[in-house]
Scaffold this motif. Structure first.
Motif, short mmCIF file in Angstrom:
data_model
loop_
_atom_site.label_atom_id
_atom_site.label_comp_id
_atom_site.label_asym_id
_atom_site.label_seq_id
_atom_site.Cartn_x
_atom_site.Cartn_y
_atom_site.Cartn_z
N GLU A 197 0.84 -1.19 0.00
CA GLU A 197 0.00 0.00 0.00
C GLU A 197 0.88 1.25 0.00
N LEU A 198 0.33 2.36 -0.44
CA LEU A 198 1.11 3.59 -0.56
C LEU A 198 1.75 3.99 0.76
N GLY A 199 1.01 3.85 1.87
CA GLY A 199 1.55 4.24 3.17
C GLY A 199 2.81 3.48 3.52
N GLU A 200 2.82 2.17 3.28
CA GLU A 200 3.99 1.36 3.57
C GLU A 200 5.15 1.74 2.66
N LEU A 201 4.84 1.99 1.39
CA LEU A 201 5.89 2.38 0.45
C LEU A 201 6.56 3.68 0.89
N LEU A 202 5.75 4.66 1.28
CA LEU A 202 6.30 5.95 1.69
C LEU A 202 7.15 5.80 2.95
N ALA A 203 6.72 4.97 3.87
CA ALA A 203 7.43 4.83 5.15
C ALA A 203 8.75 4.09 5.01
N GLN A 204 8.85 3.18 4.04
CA GLN A 204 10.03 2.32 3.95
C GLN A 204 11.04 2.73 2.88
N SER A 205 10.64 3.53 1.92
CA SER A 205 11.49 3.80 0.76
C SER A 205 12.52 4.90 1.04
N ARG A 219 -4.14 13.70 -9.17
CA ARG A 219 -3.75 15.10 -8.95
C ARG A 219 -3.52 15.35 -7.46
N HIS A 220 -2.35 15.85 -7.11
CA HIS A 220 -1.96 16.13 -5.72
C HIS A 220 -2.05 14.89 -4.84
N MET A 221 -1.80 13.73 -5.40
CA MET A 221 -1.82 12.52 -4.57
C MET A 221 -0.68 12.53 -3.56
N ILE A 222 0.36 13.31 -3.83
CA ILE A 222 1.44 13.48 -2.86
C ILE A 222 1.35 14.90 -2.32
N GLY A 223 0.88 15.01 -1.10
CA GLY A 223 0.73 16.30 -0.42
C GLY A 223 1.45 16.30 0.90
N ALA A 224 1.08 17.20 1.78
CA ALA A 224 1.78 17.35 3.06
C ALA A 224 1.75 16.06 3.88
N ALA A 225 0.60 15.39 3.92
CA ALA A 225 0.48 14.18 4.74
C ALA A 225 1.38 13.06 4.20
N GLN A 226 1.41 12.91 2.89
CA GLN A 226 2.23 11.85 2.29
C GLN A 226 3.72 12.15 2.46
N LEU A 227 4.10 13.41 2.31
CA LEU A 227 5.51 13.79 2.49
C LEU A 227 5.93 13.57 3.95
N ALA A 228 5.03 13.85 4.88
CA ALA A 228 5.34 13.64 6.30
C ALA A 228 5.48 12.16 6.63
N ALA A 229 4.86 11.31 5.82
CA ALA A 229 4.95 9.86 6.06
C ALA A 229 6.27 9.27 5.58
N MET A 230 7.03 10.02 4.80
CA MET A 230 8.30 9.53 4.27
C MET A 230 9.41 9.66 5.32
N LYS A 231 10.49 8.93 5.11
CA LYS A 231 11.67 9.08 5.96
C LYS A 231 12.23 10.49 5.81
N ARG A 232 12.82 11.01 6.87
CA ARG A 232 13.46 12.32 6.77
C ARG A 232 14.67 12.27 5.84
N SER A 233 15.22 11.07 5.65
CA SER A 233 16.37 10.90 4.76
C SER A 233 15.97 10.58 3.33
N ALA A 234 14.66 10.52 3.06
CA ALA A 234 14.17 10.07 1.75
C ALA A 234 14.23 11.18 0.71
N ILE A 235 14.25 10.75 -0.54
CA ILE A 235 14.29 11.67 -1.68
C ILE A 235 13.09 11.35 -2.58
N LEU A 236 12.37 12.39 -2.99
CA LEU A 236 11.23 12.24 -3.89
C LEU A 236 11.67 12.51 -5.32
#
Length: 329
Positions: A197-205, A219-236
């Motif tokens: 699921e997207l949440g797991e992908l964002l958290a682990q990648s 459209r805007h599927m990646i917003g503030a909430a999704q970015l906050a779910a990513m690792k602080r070391s992650a790159i989009l």
């Protein structure tokens, strides 16, 4: 009588001559400095008595083709079709052809170039050297991060996503996670890709690569909430369509360290405004929408689009059709 074709983007001369052997060709040459609105209006006028059109990078709304009662087919020199109202074209019985296969590998190259250049700070440090600031051995403040062995998350594992997974898994020994409407079993077998699921992908990648088309749902599927779910070391990484990301939210996330960086080939509004805050950020690699921009691929795309159009006008096109339901009417 030969059909009339309007060409609204420059084509290689040999491809243009091939079209002229089969049709009456009108080349719409924009005036220097002509804005998009004026170009769209000129295109609408040119299409009034046209049977077909070929081009790219112009939004063709229902109003643009409202008077084009003879129009049978449009061939876009792109894989994306977000410049068109598919439902309206289908209602009018107009075939929309596109070029989904020929740009796969070159676009995947661009995506992985963004992965490497953001991880290893290639653009930033190249400019640092050019500025004459390299005075001795670099220290930790200039270090990047490894790519090999990391986790790559691919949002949308289609043709380009699959080519990206191949580069990541086989070339860089990366773990591949993906989200998709349907399972991609060949990629799972060949590259060890795992559907999550997207949440797991964002958290682990460590790298999140967006490879979905622009639709009302994405459209805007990646917003503030999704970015906050990513690792602080992650790159989009985004080389699909700019509006898939809420650009204001991305700028805020990059500024406050919610994520480490971004590699972008597409933006909500293109060309990117010179005053965009993205251009002031050292942790952003910004490219001018070059995904498929190689001599070889752009030629192949133009050739494919020309063949698509001639086949569509002859009633024999059965593939590369963005609205295939129009063929059954």
């Amino acid at each position: 009588m030969q059909p009339k074709i309007v060409v609204y983007k420059a084509l290689p001369q040999d491809i243009l001559e091939d079209l002229r052997r089969h049709a009456q060709v009108v080349v719409l040459a924009p005036d220097p400095g002509q804005d998009r609105e004026a170009l769209t209006e000129a295109l609408g006028d040119a299409l009034v008595d046209a049977d077909g059109a070929i081009g790219a990078s112009v939004k063709i709304a229902p109003a643009t083709i409202a008077r084009a009662t003879r129009l049978k087919a449009i061939s876009t020199i792109s894989v994306g079709v977000d410049n068109f109202d598919l439902a309206d074209l289908t209602r009018r019985g107009i075939v929309l052809a596109h070029t989904p296969d020929v740009l796969t590998e070159s676009t995947a190259d661009t995506v992985f170039a963004l992965v490497l250049s953001t991880a290893r700070r290639v653009v930033e440090l190249a400019e640092w050297v050019k500025a004459g600031r390299w005075k001795g051995s670099i220290g930790p403040e200039h270090y990047g991060v490894d790519v090999h062995g990391k986790t790559l998350g691919i949002v949308g594992l289609g043709r380009i996503g699959g080519a990206l997974a191949r580069r990541a898994a086989l070339g860089f020994d990366m773990r591949v996670l993906y989200t998709n409407r349907h399972a991609n079993e060949p990629a799972e077998r060949a590259y060890g890709a795992r559907r999550v699921e997207l949440g797991e992908l964002l958290a682990q990648s460590d790298f999140v690569c967006l490879q979905v088309p622009l639709t009302p749902q994405t459209r805007h599927m990646i917003g503030a909430a999704q970015l906050a779910a990513m690792k602080r070391s992650a790159i989009l990484i985004n080389a699909s369509r700019g509006a898939i990301v809420d650009e204001a939210a991305l700028i805020a996330a990059l500024a406050d360290g919610t994520i480490a960086g971004a590699g972008l080939d597409v933006f909500e509004h293109e060309p990117l405004a010179p005053e965009s805050k993205l251009l002031t950020m050292h942790n952003v690699v910004a490219l001018p929408h070059i995904g498929s921009a190689t001599h070889e691929t752009r030629y192949a795309m133009a050739r494919c689009a020309a063949r698509n159009l001639l086949d569509a006008l002859a009633g024999r096109l059965t593939h590369n059709v963005a609205n295939p339901e129009v063929l059954t009417r």
